[in-house]
Design a protein around this motif. Structure first.
Motif, short mmCIF file in Angstrom:
data_model
loop_
_atom_site.label_atom_id
_atom_site.label_comp_id
_atom_site.label_asym_id
_atom_site.label_seq_id
_atom_site.Cartn_x
_atom_site.Cartn_y
_atom_site.Cartn_z
N LEU A 1 0.83 -1.20 0.00
CA LEU A 1 0.00 0.00 0.00
C LEU A 1 0.87 1.26 0.00
O LEU A 1 0.63 2.19 -0.78
N SER A 2 1.88 1.28 0.86
CA SER A 2 2.74 2.46 0.93
C SER A 2 3.58 2.61 -0.34
O SER A 2 3.85 3.73 -0.77
N LYS A 3 3.95 1.51 -0.97
CA LYS A 3 4.68 1.59 -2.25
C LYS A 3 3.77 2.14 -3.34
O LYS A 3 4.19 2.97 -4.15
N GLN A 4 2.51 1.73 -3.35
CA GLN A 4 1.58 2.27 -4.34
C GLN A 4 1.37 3.77 -4.10
O GLN A 4 1.30 4.55 -5.06
N TRP A 5 1.25 4.17 -2.85
CA TRP A 5 1.13 5.59 -2.54
C TRP A 5 2.37 6.33 -3.03
O TRP A 5 2.26 7.42 -3.61
N LYS A 6 3.54 5.73 -2.82
CA LYS A 6 4.80 6.36 -3.23
C LYS A 6 4.82 6.65 -4.73
O LYS A 6 5.28 7.70 -5.15
N TYR A 7 4.29 5.75 -5.54
CA TYR A 7 4.27 5.97 -6.99
C TYR A 7 3.37 7.16 -7.34
O TYR A 7 3.72 7.97 -8.21
N ASN A 8 2.24 7.30 -6.67
CA ASN A 8 1.39 8.47 -6.87
C ASN A 8 2.12 9.74 -6.41
O ASN A 8 2.07 10.77 -7.09
N TYR A 9 2.74 9.67 -5.27
CA TYR A 9 3.48 10.81 -4.71
C TYR A 9 4.58 11.27 -5.67
O TYR A 9 4.72 12.47 -5.94
N GLU A 10 5.35 10.32 -6.19
CA GLU A 10 6.44 10.67 -7.10
C GLU A 10 5.92 11.32 -8.38
O GLU A 10 6.52 12.27 -8.89
N ALA A 11 4.80 10.83 -8.89
CA ALA A 11 4.21 11.43 -10.09
C ALA A 11 3.77 12.86 -9.81
O ALA A 11 4.04 13.78 -10.60
N GLY A 12 3.11 13.08 -8.68
CA GLY A 12 2.68 14.43 -8.32
C GLY A 12 3.84 15.36 -8.04
O GLY A 12 3.82 16.53 -8.41
N LYS A 13 4.88 14.84 -7.40
CA LYS A 13 6.05 15.64 -7.07
C LYS A 13 6.78 16.10 -8.33
O LYS A 13 7.34 17.19 -8.37
N THR A 14 6.76 15.27 -9.35
CA THR A 14 7.41 15.61 -10.61
C THR A 14 6.58 16.58 -11.43
O THR A 14 7.10 17.50 -12.06
#
Length: 180
Positions: free
Chosen positions: A51-64
């Protein structure tokens, strides 16, 4: 003067639409993406590490994606504020308080960056740390653990904080509309 009016109108359109789009892009994470992750934890017993890894992928996309958009939109609003300042030709045609409204729009839009750093960094860092942990995927049980609860609570907190962040460019768009 005609060229400056066209540039001004293009900057208005870009700023208002860009800020509204940015707001929606950010809000989608709180309204759709993260609730779907939380649902997968509750209904499908998805482990906190996944779950936290999936959140991380969303986070990285938004951060970029989102900070450069915020900078471009805020630059547009800043140009608009500069264009309608006292003593300019457009300033004589602009409604009262346009400089303040466009400046407010710029500050609110670019404000997602310091808000993220100041208000959201602790939660982001905890979720990112969870995403980097190694989890035993084979021997995991379906029982609720403290990690499950912690990741769930962090996601709830992040969703709330992100929801607030999504309102900033929306308010910026509204301020720019008022200035128009």
């Amino acid at each position: 003067m005609a060229t400056s009016r066209i540039s001004f109108r293009m900057a208005q359109a870009f700023g208002v639409v860009g800020a509204a789009w940015l707001s929606g892009n950010i809000a989608a994470l709180s309204l759709i993406s993260v609730p779907a992750l939380s649902r997968s934890q509750a209904q499908d017993s998805v482990q906190p590490g996944i779950l936290s890894k999936q959140w991380k992928y969303n986070y990285e996309a938004g951060k970029t994606q989102n900070p450069p958009v915020a900078v471009a939109v805020a630059a547009s609003f800043s140009y608009l504020a500069w264009s309608v300042r006292s003593g300019t030709q457009l300033g004589r045609l602009a409604p009262a308080h346009s400089v303040q409204l466009f400046s407010t729009a710029a500050i609110l839009t670019i404000g997602i960056i310091p808000y993220t750093i100041i208000a959201m960094r602790p939660t982001n860092n905890k979720l990112l740390a969870k995403a980097e942990q190694e989890f035993d995927l084979k021997g995991a049980s379906a029982s609720v653990t403290s990690d499950d609860r912690e990741v769930g609570e962090l996601l709830k907190k992040w969703t709330f904080l992100n929801g607030i962040r999504s309102l900033m460019p929306l308010l910026g768009s509204a301020a720019a509309l008022l200035a128009a």
